[in-house]
Write a protein that holds these residues in place. Structure first.
Motif, PDB file in Angstrom:
ATOM      1  N   MET A  14       0.650  -0.874  -4.110  1.00 28.76           N
ATOM      2  CA  MET A  14       0.360  -1.979  -3.214  1.00 28.76           C
ATOM      3  C   MET A  14      -0.821  -2.794  -3.738  1.00 28.76           C
ATOM      4  O   MET A  14      -0.783  -4.016  -3.798  1.00 28.76           O
ATOM      5  CB  MET A  14      -0.006  -1.375  -1.853  1.00 28.76           C
ATOM      6  CG  MET A  14       0.083  -2.320  -0.717  1.00 28.76           C
ATOM      7  SD  MET A  14      -0.519  -1.520   0.762  1.00 28.76           S
ATOM      8  CE  MET A  14       0.685  -0.246   0.994  1.00 28.76           C
ATOM      9  N   MET A  15      -1.842  -2.075  -4.168  1.00 28.06           N
ATOM     10  CA  MET A  15      -3.041  -2.740  -4.684  1.00 28.06           C
ATOM     11  C   MET A  15      -2.740  -3.440  -6.002  1.00 28.06           C
ATOM     12  O   MET A  15      -3.222  -4.553  -6.251  1.00 28.06           O
ATOM     13  CB  MET A  15      -4.135  -1.676  -4.868  1.00 28.06           C
ATOM     14  CG  MET A  15      -5.511  -2.233  -4.901  1.00 28.06           C
ATOM     15  SD  MET A  15      -5.903  -3.102  -3.378  1.00 28.06           S
ATOM     16  CE  MET A  15      -7.126  -4.228  -3.979  1.00 28.06           C
ATOM     17  N   GLN A  17       0.079  -4.649  -6.917  1.00 30.48           N
ATOM     18  CA  GLN A  17       0.856  -5.852  -6.601  1.00 30.48           C
ATOM     19  C   GLN A  17      -0.058  -6.975  -6.114  1.00 30.48           C
ATOM     20  O   GLN A  17       0.101  -8.132  -6.503  1.00 30.48           O
ATOM     21  CB  GLN A  17       1.897  -5.513  -5.522  1.00 30.48           C
ATOM     22  CG  GLN A  17       3.073  -6.455  -5.523  1.00 30.48           C
ATOM     23  CD  GLN A  17       4.117  -6.060  -4.477  1.00 30.48           C
ATOM     24  OE1 GLN A  17       4.095  -4.955  -3.949  1.00 30.48           O
ATOM     25  NE2 GLN A  17       5.023  -6.969  -4.192  1.00 30.48           N
ATOM     26  N   LYS A 107     -13.293  -2.917  -2.463  1.00 31.65           N
ATOM     27  CA  LYS A 107     -12.142  -3.244  -1.608  1.00 31.65           C
ATOM     28  C   LYS A 107     -12.618  -3.324  -0.168  1.00 31.65           C
ATOM     29  O   LYS A 107     -13.570  -2.630   0.178  1.00 31.65           O
ATOM     30  CB  LYS A 107     -11.073  -2.157  -1.743  1.00 31.65           C
ATOM     31  CG  LYS A 107     -10.453  -2.080  -3.127  1.00 31.65           C
ATOM     32  CD  LYS A 107      -9.508  -0.891  -3.184  1.00 31.65           C
ATOM     33  CE  LYS A 107      -9.032  -0.634  -4.604  1.00 31.65           C
ATOM     34  NZ  LYS A 107      -8.244   0.587  -4.731  1.00 31.65           N
ATOM     35  N   PRO A 108     -11.995  -4.085   0.683  1.00 29.21           N
ATOM     36  CA  PRO A 108     -10.823  -4.922   0.410  1.00 29.21           C
ATOM     37  C   PRO A 108     -11.214  -6.145  -0.425  1.00 29.21           C
ATOM     38  O   PRO A 108     -12.289  -6.709  -0.214  1.00 29.21           O
ATOM     39  CB  PRO A 108     -10.357  -5.351   1.805  1.00 29.21           C
ATOM     40  CG  PRO A 108     -11.563  -5.218   2.677  1.00 29.21           C
ATOM     41  CD  PRO A 108     -12.405  -4.134   2.102  1.00 29.21           C
TER      42      PRO A 108
ATOM     43  N   VAL B 116       2.842  -8.513   0.376  1.00 25.52           N
ATOM     44  CA  VAL B 116       2.753  -7.227  -0.337  1.00 25.52           C
ATOM     45  C   VAL B 116       2.876  -6.073   0.664  1.00 25.52           C
ATOM     46  O   VAL B 116       3.620  -5.112   0.437  1.00 25.52           O
ATOM     47  CB  VAL B 116       1.432  -7.141  -1.136  1.00 25.52           C
ATOM     48  CG1 VAL B 116       1.241  -5.745  -1.715  1.00 25.52           C
ATOM     49  CG2 VAL B 116       1.411  -8.176  -2.255  1.00 25.52           C
ATOM     50  N   SER B 119       6.479  -5.846   1.961  1.00 23.61           N
ATOM     51  CA  SER B 119       7.434  -5.366   0.952  1.00 23.61           C
ATOM     52  C   SER B 119       7.221  -3.881   0.685  1.00 23.61           C
ATOM     53  O   SER B 119       8.179  -3.125   0.509  1.00 23.61           O
ATOM     54  CB  SER B 119       7.335  -6.187  -0.331  1.00 23.61           C
ATOM     55  OG  SER B 119       6.110  -5.952  -0.959  1.00 23.61           O
ATOM     56  N   GLN B 120       5.950  -3.445   0.678  1.00 23.05           N
ATOM     57  CA  GLN B 120       5.676  -2.028   0.427  1.00 23.05           C
ATOM     58  C   GLN B 120       6.127  -1.165   1.605  1.00 23.05           C
ATOM     59  O   GLN B 120       6.630  -0.062   1.418  1.00 23.05           O
ATOM     60  CB  GLN B 120       4.178  -1.808   0.180  1.00 23.05           C
ATOM     61  CG  GLN B 120       3.679  -2.399  -1.126  1.00 23.05           C
ATOM     62  CD  GLN B 120       4.187  -1.645  -2.337  1.00 23.05           C
ATOM     63  OE1 GLN B 120       4.396  -0.434  -2.285  1.00 23.05           O
ATOM     64  NE2 GLN B 120       4.422  -2.364  -3.428  1.00 23.05           N
ATOM     65  N   VAL B 133       2.063   4.604   3.096  1.00 22.74           N
ATOM     66  CA  VAL B 133       1.962   3.153   2.872  1.00 22.74           C
ATOM     67  C   VAL B 133       1.119   2.520   3.986  1.00 22.74           C
ATOM     68  O   VAL B 133       0.250   1.682   3.729  1.00 22.74           O
ATOM     69  CB  VAL B 133       3.373   2.504   2.805  1.00 22.74           C
ATOM     70  CG1 VAL B 133       3.290   0.998   2.984  1.00 22.74           C
ATOM     71  CG2 VAL B 133       4.042   2.834   1.483  1.00 22.74           C
ATOM     72  N   GLN B 136      -2.442   3.414   3.261  1.00 24.31           N
ATOM     73  CA  GLN B 136      -2.942   2.646   2.122  1.00 24.31           C
ATOM     74  C   GLN B 136      -3.179   1.173   2.480  1.00 24.31           C
ATOM     75  O   GLN B 136      -4.142   0.567   2.048  1.00 24.31           O
ATOM     76  CB  GLN B 136      -1.947   2.735   0.962  1.00 24.31           C
ATOM     77  CG  GLN B 136      -1.967   4.058   0.247  1.00 24.31           C
ATOM     78  CD  GLN B 136      -3.281   4.282  -0.507  1.00 24.31           C
ATOM     79  OE1 GLN B 136      -3.708   3.450  -1.286  1.00 24.31           O
ATOM     80  NE2 GLN B 136      -3.938   5.392  -0.240  1.00 24.31           N
ATOM     81  N   MET B 137      -2.249   0.655   3.279  1.00 20.84           N
ATOM     82  CA  MET B 137      -2.355  -0.739   3.694  1.00 20.84           C
ATOM     83  C   MET B 137      -3.675  -0.962   4.434  1.00 20.84           C
ATOM     84  O   MET B 137      -4.395  -1.925   4.188  1.00 20.84           O
ATOM     85  CB  MET B 137      -1.175  -1.039   4.636  1.00 20.84           C
ATOM     86  CG  MET B 137      -0.848  -2.493   4.771  1.00 20.84           C
ATOM     87  SD  MET B 137       0.414  -2.695   6.022  1.00 20.84           S
ATOM     88  CE  MET B 137       1.838  -2.000   5.265  1.00 20.84           C
ATOM     89  N   MET B 139      -6.326   1.018   4.343  1.00 19.98           N
ATOM     90  CA  MET B 139      -7.491   1.323   3.514  1.00 19.98           C
ATOM     91  C   MET B 139      -7.736   0.201   2.493  1.00 19.98           C
ATOM     92  O   MET B 139      -8.839  -0.326   2.386  1.00 19.98           O
ATOM     93  CB  MET B 139      -7.296   2.655   2.798  1.00 19.98           C
ATOM     94  CG  MET B 139      -8.550   3.082   2.059  1.00 19.98           C
ATOM     95  SD  MET B 139      -8.329   4.599   1.131  1.00 19.98           S
ATOM     96  CE  MET B 139      -7.519   4.037  -0.310  1.00 19.98           C
ATOM     97  N   GLN B 140      -6.688  -0.158   1.751  1.00 21.69           N
ATOM     98  CA  GLN B 140      -6.853  -1.118   0.649  1.00 21.69           C
ATOM     99  C   GLN B 140      -7.023  -2.554   1.144  1.00 21.69           C
ATOM    100  O   GLN B 140      -7.787  -3.312   0.559  1.00 21.69           O
ATOM    101  CB  GLN B 140      -5.632  -1.082  -0.280  1.00 21.69           C
ATOM    102  CG  GLN B 140      -5.235   0.290  -0.759  1.00 21.69           C
ATOM    103  CD  GLN B 140      -5.977   0.714  -2.012  1.00 21.69           C
ATOM    104  OE1 GLN B 140      -6.873   0.031  -2.483  1.00 21.69           O
ATOM    105  NE2 GLN B 140      -5.618   1.855  -2.566  1.00 21.69           N
ATOM    106  N   PHE B 141      -6.274  -2.927   2.163  1.00 21.79           N
ATOM    107  CA  PHE B 141      -6.284  -4.328   2.595  1.00 21.79           C
ATOM    108  C   PHE B 141      -7.308  -4.621   3.691  1.00 21.79           C
ATOM    109  O   PHE B 141      -7.874  -5.700   3.741  1.00 21.79           O
ATOM    110  CB  PHE B 141      -4.892  -4.758   3.097  1.00 21.79           C
ATOM    111  CG  PHE B 141      -3.860  -4.830   2.024  1.00 21.79           C
ATOM    112  CD1 PHE B 141      -4.147  -4.455   0.727  1.00 21.79           C
ATOM    113  CD2 PHE B 141      -2.582  -5.301   2.294  1.00 21.79           C
ATOM    114  CE1 PHE B 141      -3.198  -4.529  -0.275  1.00 21.79           C
ATOM    115  CE2 PHE B 141      -1.615  -5.390   1.297  1.00 21.79           C
ATOM    116  CZ  PHE B 141      -1.927  -4.987   0.010  1.00 21.79           C
ATOM    117  N   VAL B 142      -7.488  -3.648   4.595  1.00 12.80           N
ATOM    118  CA  VAL B 142      -8.409  -3.889   5.714  1.00 12.80           C
ATOM    119  C   VAL B 142      -9.791  -3.300   5.410  1.00 12.80           C
ATOM    120  O   VAL B 142     -10.806  -3.862   5.808  1.00 12.80           O
ATOM    121  CB  VAL B 142      -7.839  -3.293   7.029  1.00 12.80           C
ATOM    122  CG1 VAL B 142      -8.813  -3.437   8.174  1.00 12.80           C
ATOM    123  CG2 VAL B 142      -6.517  -3.966   7.386  1.00 12.80           C
TER     124      VAL B 142
END
Lengths: 125, 277
Positions: A14-15, A17, A107-108, B116, B119-120, B133, B136-137, B139-142
């Motif tokens: 995901m990251m 991408q 991150k983020p 992203v 789709s993931q 997922v 991760q969403m 953790m990585q995005f927020v």
């Protein structure tokens, strides 16, 4: 026109991408992906790279070990390295920079920040 | 009366006429001298006047030139003002374009994140991967530091409750149950409304800073809880709320789909199930 090649070492698809999506805004930049440090070293051995972007927390070989290995590699010892990680503590940043990383982003991520730092490292106007 | 002799008369006349002539010529000479002096003075005055005239003429000419220059300066000032106004307008326009560009960039980033993430989320049918997922969403995005995923269960008396099915950096939730409609998690599930707290206002570390009900068909089938944020993450931003909305709307189908898929033996079996509908 110069062609740049960037290796992204990140275990989260995901990251990866998301980073690829951001780097897509930089012209003439080709991206190669790797899942972890060992995979990253394999990919490095197979070509010439202008930039390495790596995570720290990864299975098999973490990002800091990868930085160490790259800095002792005859071909890629001078390649700029950007770390993108969840580790936001000052000591983590300091350690990574001491080991030879050139940039440390937490991150983020924000795409404009990553793009600007990548351009800086690649000396793109 | 005695008359004078002619000789005496002649003598007197000659002397007087001589005297007269002498006087006449002397006065004439004096007059001429005066006239000459006057003429000289006049010439000098004329000279002075003509010089003065030249000066005045040149002054007049320079006054005209100054007038012209002043008029030109005025015109240039007006032109400068016009140019300054148009430059200011151009600057404002440029600024508005730049602001719009920044907005577009932010929107593009948000879209990229959502694309992203979506789709993931739908890229796998394996239940553990779907939960991973989601974790991760967040953790990585927020920038979530610890995440718990709860699903709805029913007790023997058919009372709904929440039970944890995934814990990331909050293993203490494992084995616990949350009562329906009790506390932020239970209320979010019962009401189908997100509970989001400004991270800096959070006082009780055991309580989540965000509870996102996972909705399906108008009901919550579970709740995603964020207990803490990464050190560098100080507050939620727009894209975080968009991601929460995406999770609320899409996580349920991914979770239910993966659960159903787990019951089938293979993709072919799952397709058979679909075809038999």
């Amino acid at each position: 026109m110069a062609q740049y090649t960037c290796l992204i070492v990140e275990d989260s698809p995901m990251m990866r991408q998301l980073i690829i999506f951001a780097l897509g805004r930089i012209r003439n930049l080709k991206v190669v992906e790797a899942d972890d440090g060992v995979d990253g070293l394999k990919k490095l051995a197979g070509g010439r790279f202008d930039l390495v972007i790596t995570d720290i927390n990864m299975p098999i070989m973490d990002g800091l070990k990868l930085v160490k290995r790259i800095r002792t590699d005859a071909v890629h010892k001078d390649v700029p390295i950007m770390i993108i990680t969840t580790e936001g503590a000052a000591e983590d940043r300091q350690r990574a920079l001491q080991l030879g990383a050139n940039e440390y982003v937490t991150k983020p991520i924000q795409a404009p920040q990553v793009i600007s730092k990548v351009k800086e490292l690649l000396k793109i106007q | 009366m005695k008359r004078r002799s002619t000789d005496e008369d002649t003598f007197d006349f000659g002397a007087r006429s001589e005297e007269f002539l002498e006087t006449f010529f002397r006065k004439g000479a004096e007059f001429t001298e005066q006239l000459l002096q006057e003429a000289q003075k006049m010439r000098e005055r004329i000279q002075e006047l003509s010089e003065e005239n030249v000066q005045l003429r040149s002054q007049l000419a320079s006054d005209d030139a100054v007038k012209d220059l002043l008029a030109k300066i005025q015109a240039l000032e007006e032109e400068k003002l016009k140019i300054r106004r148009s430059v200011d307008n151009a600057k404002r326009e440029f600024q508005s374009y730049e602001d719009r560009y920044l907005e577009m960039e932010q929107e593009l980033d948000q879209m990229a994140n959502l694309y992203v993430a979506s789709s993931q989320l739908h890229a796998t049918m394996e239940a553990p991967q779907v939960l991973s997922v989601i974790e991760q969403m967040l953790m990585q995005f927020v920038g979530a530091g610890s995440v718990g995923i709860f699903l709805r269960g029913y007790s023997d008396d058919k009372t709904p409750y929440l039970r944890p099915v995934h814990a990331f950096h909050c293993e203490e939730i494992c084995g616990t149950t949350i009562e329906w409609n009790v506390g932020p998690l239970g209320e979010a599930a019962a009401n189908g409304v997100q509970f989001i707290m400004e991270p800096e206002k959070a006082v009780d570390e055991s309580l989540p800073v965000a509870c996102i009900p996972v909705m399906f068909g108008g009901d919550a089938i579970g709740v995603i809880a964020i207990y803490s944020l990464l050190e560098q993450k100080k507050k939620f931003v727009n894209v975080d709320y968009e991601l929460f909305r995406l999770l609320a709307e899409h996580a349920a189908s991914a979770i239910i789909g993966s659960g159903l898929y787990a019951r089938t033996e293979s993709v072919a079996a799952a397709l058979d199930c679909f075809n038999s509908l």
